[in-house]
Write an enzyme that holds these catalytic residues in place. Structure first.
Site, PDB file in Angstrom:
ATOM      1  N   ALA A 242      15.573  12.666  -6.137  1.00  9.52           N
ATOM      2  CA  ALA A 242      17.029  12.802  -6.044  1.00  9.52           C
ATOM      3  C   ALA A 242      17.633  13.536  -7.237  1.00  9.52           C
ATOM      4  O   ALA A 242      18.638  14.243  -7.095  1.00  9.52           O
ATOM      5  CB  ALA A 242      17.677  11.439  -5.877  1.00  9.52           C
ATOM      6  N   GLY A 243      17.041  13.384  -8.412  1.00  6.27           N
ATOM      7  CA  GLY A 243      17.554  14.102  -9.576  1.00  6.27           C
ATOM      8  C   GLY A 243      17.425  15.600  -9.454  1.00  6.27           C
ATOM      9  O   GLY A 243      18.102  16.349 -10.172  1.00  6.27           O
ATOM     10  N   SER A 294      18.634   8.989 -20.009  1.00  2.00           N
ATOM     11  CA  SER A 294      18.170   8.236 -18.847  1.00  2.00           C
ATOM     12  C   SER A 294      16.952   7.402 -19.229  1.00  2.00           C
ATOM     13  O   SER A 294      16.052   7.871 -19.913  1.00  2.00           O
ATOM     14  CB  SER A 294      17.802   9.193 -17.706  1.00  2.00           C
ATOM     15  OG  SER A 294      18.937   9.897 -17.262  1.00  2.00           O
ATOM     16  N   CYS A 296      17.161   4.619 -21.033  1.00  2.00           N
ATOM     17  CA  CYS A 296      17.344   4.007 -22.351  1.00  2.00           C
ATOM     18  C   CYS A 296      18.418   2.929 -22.359  1.00  2.00           C
ATOM     19  O   CYS A 296      18.993   2.635 -23.399  1.00  2.00           O
ATOM     20  CB  CYS A 296      17.679   5.083 -23.383  1.00  2.00           C
ATOM     21  SG  CYS A 296      16.309   6.196 -23.751  1.00  2.00           S
ATOM     22  N   ARG A 412      13.518   3.705  -8.611  1.00  2.00           N
ATOM     23  CA  ARG A 412      14.984   3.548  -8.605  1.00  2.00           C
ATOM     24  C   ARG A 412      15.467   2.675  -7.441  1.00  2.00           C
ATOM     25  O   ARG A 412      14.776   2.462  -6.452  1.00  2.00           O
ATOM     26  CB  ARG A 412      15.643   4.918  -8.470  1.00  2.00           C
ATOM     27  CG  ARG A 412      15.272   5.931  -9.552  1.00  2.00           C
ATOM     28  CD  ARG A 412      16.210   5.893 -10.695  1.00  2.00           C
ATOM     29  NE  ARG A 412      15.926   6.893 -11.717  1.00  2.00           N
ATOM     30  CZ  ARG A 412      16.819   7.325 -12.594  1.00  2.00           C
ATOM     31  NH1 ARG A 412      18.068   6.875 -12.557  1.00  2.00           N
ATOM     32  NH2 ARG A 412      16.483   8.213 -13.510  1.00  2.00           N
TER      33      ARG A 412
END
EC number: 4.1.1.32
Length: 653
Positions: A242-243, A294, A296, A412
């Site tokens: 998706a990213g 991302s 973190c 995710r």
């Protein structure tokens, strides 16, 4: 469209390849590819530029049919069923839960195959890759021309932010992937009814064109994410994560950053930040936005607040009343699930383990009963199941002997924010939330304390510019410790110098009222025992401690706590933290732990400052303010070391 005086960009690639220019040609394309129902739907979109862009995308990709998504429940259900029919998703045991698997070799952003489309004269960030416009045209023509011949093209009209907010951006998502369209419906506001008005208000729109191709590992070397900042159009093909495919997200975030830097006049920012509201004494709520790379802890920090607005992106502006206002471009979360458990993330777990919410899972383990599992969930794991690499069983190892994890580190969940127990209705307020606190953090195991506050806005900007973090699984192939300026560096199209100047101009803007001046702070959840004299890599603290760090910042913003002044900024005094640990999370906070966490290890900090000075010295156009702040801090630290030694206890400052 971003332009530089005296320079002109080349042709709009999709227009050049689609060759649709006249009103009659647009109508011909719509009639050819749409049935009567969807032709009537596109008639509700009257903006000529929007219609032409869509017509050219259709002419380029040549789908077998076009579905205009109005965001109704019937349209959403069509998309859900199409995702299942195409096997992009599969149903799980719990109602409204589905699983999507990306290619095993594509479990994060393909940063090595992500480019800005540029003209010869154009400068882009030194941390980004560029592709000549003519080369990009050939790539798009070779890969996207006719790619949807046997597929349905889904077109959705979205707002990145609440309808009517001054910094919200209208965007079109054009894709052959039902999974991408399904994700968009959860994560963004379908604005079909308002789209014409919002384009008129904003004066622009973003366009995203994606097709997943055949989803074969052998095609991944040719996968691309291409971003044309001049025409605010993204192209993506032959990828599934998706990213890389939901271009409304980080693709359009890049355009929003560009718009803020070059058109915001020091009064607008687009940041990689969560937004959350923190409860204070007497019913007070103070809003906080925070940056972190991302993986973190942004989602964890956002959920630690009592009033959730967003966990990933923020658009902010200086309002006429002298306040800083923030909105979330998204209305859902695409959150990493590794280490999400009942102890640290109870509100998220409530939706992941109990019926009610619609959830798309990706790259987790699914057992034989259709139940998802992931690393760090604190639950008993099954003996076997299917995960991101295929069939899995306990004790399974790669050829190298390395254990195959239960789930990918970048696995995710996609879920609407409104299902969260601490969701705030303010998330849909077009006036935004009045934001007083801004935090910056990364995976820093050995240097900075858990919490420190910049002494002024210039130091705060430099604090953001100097984030250093261990690499995470969100980027394919990333390893080691690296600089992560503002946690936004991968999404800055122009020069870092221009972006930094916009930061100084925004946070130091004289239009910000004195009583609303921002509190800018560093957070670090990842300090280890080993870094403070122990022999363990275990964290020196717990995930839930973040509630205390945020509570202290809330009270600092209102002058309710004391602090110690140090060369790096202000740090808390022990007694305030001891009280907050007891009141907020009902936990003892030993003085010895405070001393370990907040002692300054001067040599480590100085090395980090030297790293930043050296790195930024190689960049062009970096404001002198950055070097002035860093050198001043270094001088103060070395003076402190001469007097107090290399390790300075907070009780000695």
């Amino acid at each position: 469209m971003v332009e530089i005086v005296g320079q002109q960009s080349g042709a709009d690639i999709v227009e050049r390849l689609g060759k649709i220019k006249s009103r009659d040609a647009i109508e011909d394309v719509f009639r050819k590819y749409m049935d009567g129902e969807h032709y009537s739907r596109i008639a509700s979109i009257s903006n000529g530029d929007v219609r032409q862009k869509i017509a050219n995308a259709i002419a380029l990709c040549r789908p077998c049919s076009v579905f205009i998504n109005r965001g109704t429940e019937a349209d959403r259900q069509f998309i859900r069923e199409l995702a299942l029919k195409k096997s992009e998703e599969a149903s799980l045991a719990m109602k409204n839960h589905t699983i999507h698997y990306d290619l095993a070799q594509e479990q994060g952003r393909i940063v090595d195959r992500t480019y800005y489309i540029v003209d010869e004269w154009e400068d882009v960030s030194s941390l980004a890759q560029r592709m000549n416009r003519e080369t990009a045209l050939k790539e798009v023509k070779t890969n996207l021309a006719g790619i949807m011949e046997d597929m349905t093209m889904i077109i959705g009209f979205y707002m990145r932010g609440p309808v009517g907010a001054p910094v919200s951006n209208p965007a079109i998502e054009i894709t052959s992937s039902a999974y991408v369209a399904h994700s968009a419906e959860i994560l963004y506001r379908n604005a079909y009814e308002d789209f014409d008005d919002e384009v008129k208000r904003a004066g622009h729109f973003f366009t995203n064109i994606h097709s997943e191709g055949l989803n074969r590992p052998e095609d991944l070397p040719d996968a691309r994410v291409l971003m044309d900042r001049h025409y605010r159009t993204t192209y993506s093909f032959k990828c599934t994560y998706a990213g890389n495919t939901l271009l409304l997200k980080k693709g359009n975030h890049r355009f929003a950053v560009d718009k803020a830097v070059y058109e915001g006049n020091g009064k607008e920012l687009a940041e990689h930040m969560f937004i959350t509201g923190i409860n204070g004494p007497s019913g007070r709520v103070t809003w906080c936005a925070g940056a972190a790379p991302s993986g973190c802890g942004k989602t964890t920090t956002a959920m630690a607040g009592s009033h959730f607005v967003g966990d990933d992106l923020a658009q902010m502006w200086i309002a006429k009343d002298g306040t800083i206002r923030s909105v979330n471009p998204e209305c859902g979360i695409f959150g990493i699930v590794e280490d999400v458990n009942w102890e640290g993330d109870p509100m998220l777990m409530e939706n992941l383990r109990k019926p009610g919410a619609e959830v798309i899972w990706s790259n987790v383990l699914v057992d034989d009963n259709g139940v998802p599992h992931w690393t760090g969930n604190g639950e008993e794991l099954p003996e076997s199941g299917i995960n991101f690499q295929g069939r899995w069983h306990k004790g399974m190892k790669e050829e190298s002997g390395k254990p195959v994890p239960v789930s990918h580190p970048n696995a995710r969940c996609t879920i609407a924010s409104s299902f969260l127990g601490n969701y705030s209705e303010e998330a849909e307020n077009p006036k935004g939330v009045l934001t007083r606190i801004f935090t910056y953090s990364g995976r820093d195991s050995d240097t900075m304390p858990p919490l420190w506050v910049a002494k002024n806005s210039d130091q705060g900007v430099v604090l953001g510019a100097c984030i250093v973090s261990a690499a995470t699984a969100t980027e394919v192939g990333a390893t080691g410790v690296k600089r992560a300026p503002w946690a936004n560096a991968p999404f800055i199209p122009g020069s870092l110098g221009d972006y930094m100047e916009a930061q100084f101009s925004f946070f130091g803007n004289p239009d910000i009222a004195l009583e609303h001046k921002p509190v800018m702070a560093g957070l670090n959840y990842f300090l280890t025992h080993k870094a403070r004299g122990g022999d363990s890599d275990k964290l020196l603290g717990e995930k839930k401690d973040v509630k205390v760090w945020l509570a202290w910042l809330e009270r600092f913003a209102h002058g309710d706590v004391s602090y110690i002044e140090t060369p790096i900024g202000y740090i808390p005094v022990y007694d305030d933290l001891k009280t907050l640990f007891s009141e907020i999370i009902y936990k003892q906070y030993p003085e010895a732990l405070y001393e370990k966490q907040f002692s300054l290890y001067v040599d480590n900090i100085v090395k980090r400052l030297e790293l930043q000075i050296d790195a930024y010295s190689k960049e062009s156009g970096i404001p002198d303010k950055l070097f002035d702040v860093l050198k001043s801090q270094m001088d103060e630290l070395l003076q402190l070391k001469d007097v107090k030694g290399a390790v300075v206890s907070p009780f000695d400052m």
